[in-house]
Design a protein around this motif. Structure first.
Motif, PDB file in Angstrom:
ATOM      1  N   LYS A  31       0.834  -1.210   0.000  1.00  0.00           N
ATOM      2  CA  LYS A  31       0.000   0.000   0.000  1.00  0.00           C
ATOM      3  C   LYS A  31       0.866   1.256   0.000  1.00  0.00           C
ATOM      4  O   LYS A  31       0.416   2.321  -0.376  1.00  0.00           O
ATOM      5  N   GLY A  32       2.102   1.141   0.480  1.00  0.00           N
ATOM      6  CA  GLY A  32       3.009   2.280   0.463  1.00  0.00           C
ATOM      7  C   GLY A  32       3.328   2.844   1.826  1.00  0.00           C
ATOM      8  O   GLY A  32       4.078   3.809   1.950  1.00  0.00           O
ATOM      9  N   ASP A  33       2.764   2.227   2.881  1.00  0.00           N
ATOM     10  CA  ASP A  33       3.049   2.717   4.232  1.00  0.00           C
ATOM     11  C   ASP A  33       3.484   1.581   5.164  1.00  0.00           C
ATOM     12  O   ASP A  33       3.413   1.700   6.376  1.00  0.00           O
ATOM     13  N   GLU A  34       3.942   0.486   4.559  1.00  0.00           N
ATOM     14  CA  GLU A  34       4.306  -0.676   5.362  1.00  0.00           C
ATOM     15  C   GLU A  34       5.676  -0.532   6.019  1.00  0.00           C
ATOM     16  O   GLU A  34       6.523   0.219   5.566  1.00  0.00           O
ATOM     17  N   THR A  35       5.860  -1.333   7.070  1.00  0.00           N
ATOM     18  CA  THR A  35       7.193  -1.605   7.575  1.00  0.00           C
ATOM     19  C   THR A  35       7.641  -2.875   6.856  1.00  0.00           C
ATOM     20  O   THR A  35       7.067  -3.940   7.051  1.00  0.00           O
ATOM     21  N   PHE A  36       8.639  -2.708   5.997  1.00  0.00           N
ATOM     22  CA  PHE A  36       9.036  -3.760   5.052  1.00  0.00           C
ATOM     23  C   PHE A  36      10.451  -4.200   5.366  1.00  0.00           C
ATOM     24  O   PHE A  36      11.302  -3.380   5.709  1.00  0.00           O
ATOM     25  N   MET A  37      10.725  -5.493   5.226  1.00  0.00           N
ATOM     26  CA  MET A  37      12.095  -5.979   5.417  1.00  0.00           C
ATOM     27  C   MET A  37      12.539  -6.810   4.227  1.00  0.00           C
ATOM     28  O   MET A  37      11.866  -7.755   3.834  1.00  0.00           O
ATOM     29  N   ASP A  38      13.694  -6.434   3.673  1.00  0.00           N
ATOM     30  CA  ASP A  38      14.391  -7.257   2.689  1.00  0.00           C
ATOM     31  C   ASP A  38      15.398  -8.065   3.497  1.00  0.00           C
ATOM     32  O   ASP A  38      16.437  -7.555   3.908  1.00  0.00           O
ATOM     33  N   ALA A  39      15.051  -9.322   3.768  1.00  0.00           N
ATOM     34  CA  ALA A  39      15.849 -10.167   4.658  1.00  0.00           C
ATOM     35  C   ALA A  39      16.820 -10.987   3.816  1.00  0.00           C
ATOM     36  O   ALA A  39      16.404 -11.794   2.990  1.00  0.00           O
ATOM     37  N   GLY A  40      18.106 -10.763   4.037  1.00  0.00           N
ATOM     38  CA  GLY A  40      19.111 -11.328   3.148  1.00  0.00           C
ATOM     39  C   GLY A  40      19.175 -10.470   1.903  1.00  0.00           C
ATOM     40  O   GLY A  40      19.021 -10.915   0.781  1.00  0.00           O
ATOM     41  N   CYS A  41      19.406  -9.179   2.113  1.00  0.00           N
ATOM     42  CA  CYS A  41      19.205  -8.179   1.058  1.00  0.00           C
ATOM     43  C   CYS A  41      20.280  -8.210  -0.024  1.00  0.00           C
ATOM     44  O   CYS A  41      20.081  -7.664  -1.110  1.00  0.00           O
ATOM     45  N   GLY A  42      21.440  -8.830   0.266  1.00  0.00           N
ATOM     46  CA  GLY A  42      22.500  -8.844  -0.746  1.00  0.00           C
ATOM     47  C   GLY A  42      22.907  -7.438  -1.118  1.00  0.00           C
ATOM     48  O   GLY A  42      23.175  -6.604  -0.248  1.00  0.00           O
ATOM     49  N   ASP A  43      22.910  -7.124  -2.412  1.00  0.00           N
ATOM     50  CA  ASP A  43      23.316  -5.780  -2.826  1.00  0.00           C
ATOM     51  C   ASP A  43      22.218  -4.744  -2.609  1.00  0.00           C
ATOM     52  O   ASP A  43      22.410  -3.566  -2.895  1.00  0.00           O
ATOM     53  N   GLY A  44      21.064  -5.201  -2.105  1.00  0.00           N
ATOM     54  CA  GLY A  44      20.022  -4.261  -1.703  1.00  0.00           C
ATOM     55  C   GLY A  44      19.125  -3.769  -2.817  1.00  0.00           C
ATOM     56  O   GLY A  44      18.308  -2.878  -2.604  1.00  0.00           O
ATOM     57  N   HIS A  45      19.216  -4.360  -4.005  1.00  0.00           N
ATOM     58  CA  HIS A  45      18.452  -3.796  -5.129  1.00  0.00           C
ATOM     59  C   HIS A  45      16.943  -3.892  -4.908  1.00  0.00           C
ATOM     60  O   HIS A  45      16.207  -3.004  -5.317  1.00  0.00           O
ATOM     61  N   ASN A  46      16.483  -4.956  -4.218  1.00  0.00           N
ATOM     62  CA  ASN A  46      15.039  -5.042  -3.950  1.00  0.00           C
ATOM     63  C   ASN A  46      14.602  -4.018  -2.897  1.00  0.00           C
ATOM     64  O   ASN A  46      13.568  -3.374  -3.042  1.00  0.00           O
ATOM     65  N   ALA A  47      15.400  -3.869  -1.849  1.00  0.00           N
ATOM     66  CA  ALA A  47      15.087  -2.875  -0.811  1.00  0.00           C
ATOM     67  C   ALA A  47      15.038  -1.472  -1.416  1.00  0.00           C
ATOM     68  O   ALA A  47      14.144  -0.672  -1.116  1.00  0.00           O
ATOM     69  N   ILE A  48      15.993  -1.161  -2.291  1.00  0.00           N
ATOM     70  CA  ILE A  48      16.052   0.162  -2.907  1.00  0.00           C
ATOM     71  C   ILE A  48      14.862   0.382  -3.840  1.00  0.00           C
ATOM     72  O   ILE A  48      14.262   1.463  -3.866  1.00  0.00           O
ATOM     73  N   LYS A  49      14.486  -0.657  -4.574  1.00  0.00           N
ATOM     74  CA  LYS A  49      13.321  -0.574  -5.460  1.00  0.00           C
ATOM     75  C   LYS A  49      12.054  -0.296  -4.653  1.00  0.00           C
ATOM     76  O   LYS A  49      11.238   0.547  -5.021  1.00  0.00           O
ATOM     77  N   VAL A  50      11.912  -0.976  -3.526  1.00  0.00           N
ATOM     78  CA  VAL A  50      10.747  -0.739  -2.656  1.00  0.00           C
ATOM     79  C   VAL A  50      10.755   0.699  -2.146  1.00  0.00           C
ATOM     80  O   VAL A  50       9.743   1.403  -2.187  1.00  0.00           O
ATOM     81  N   LEU A  51      11.912   1.154  -1.683  1.00  0.00           N
ATOM     82  CA  LEU A  51      12.047   2.520  -1.172  1.00  0.00           C
ATOM     83  C   LEU A  51      11.683   3.564  -2.230  1.00  0.00           C
ATOM     84  O   LEU A  51      10.956   4.517  -1.954  1.00  0.00           O
TER      85      LEU A  51
END
Length: 200
Positions: A31-51
């Protein structure tokens, strides 16, 4: 994006090269207001995409066991003045420090889960995921199908969706979703599956 283009510096290679972050994240219906965790983020590309594209009002945690991954994420955070990113170096199977019980709305693990099988710490991992996920939250796991194919981890390290369902059920978590048509196109079909669990 000011990230070193070195994939997962300390370990293996980045799934950014062969998996589509948007395809994965859209499965989560954020929805855009979650507390989200990329667990085992590696280079972080998924976390950054979410952000950057999906979670403007929420908080994103990037967690990895490798200090190089977390250093890269800290660099990204500073260079882009990102306030809603929390980077934690941790072994998920030993607990993630600083994360309260039932505080994470969505936990995503991409190509991480087979590592818990390799280290024989499946129960410890699921126990910690169950601890941190909120009562209405979900745990999404995307990993290689349990096929004997050249790409990806050794066959014996892979788990089927049925294996995961049995394991998570043991920890009071139930399957709410399964997509077996996701990932890379390989001769055998789609390379991955994505399965989600929530608390009973």
């Amino acid at each position: 994006m000011l990230m070193p283009e070195n994939g997962h510096r300390a370990h293996g290679f980045s799934s950014a090269n062969f998996l589509d972050s948007d395809e994965i994240i859209q499965e989560l219906n954020l929805k855009g207001d979650e507390t989200f965790m990329d667990a085992g983020c590696g280079d972080g590309h998924n976390a950054i995409k979410v952000l950057e594209d999906y979670n403007h009002k929420g908080t994103v945690y990037a967690v990895d066991i490798y200090d190089a991954s977390i250093e890269d994420m800290e660099t990204y955070k500073k260079e882009n003045n990102v306030e809603n990113l929390i980077n934690i170096e941790a072994d998920i199977t030993e607990g993630i420090p600083g994360v309260e019980d039932a505080s994470i709305d969505v936990v995503l693990l991409v190509n991480v889960f087979h590592g818990f099988k390799a280290s024989r710490k499946l129960d410890e991992a699921v126990s910690e995921l169950g601890r941190i996920v909120s009562d209405e939250g979900k745990i999404a796991i995307m990993d290689y199908k349990a096929w004997d194919v050249p790409n990806g981890p050794p066959t014996k390290m892979r788990s089927s969706p049925e294996d995961l369902e049995e394991l998570f059920n043991k920890h009071g978590l139930k399957k709410i979703y399964l997509n077996e048509e996701i990932g890379e196109d390989i001769p055998e079909g789609k390379s991955h599956y994505l399965i989600m669990f929530e608390k009973n």
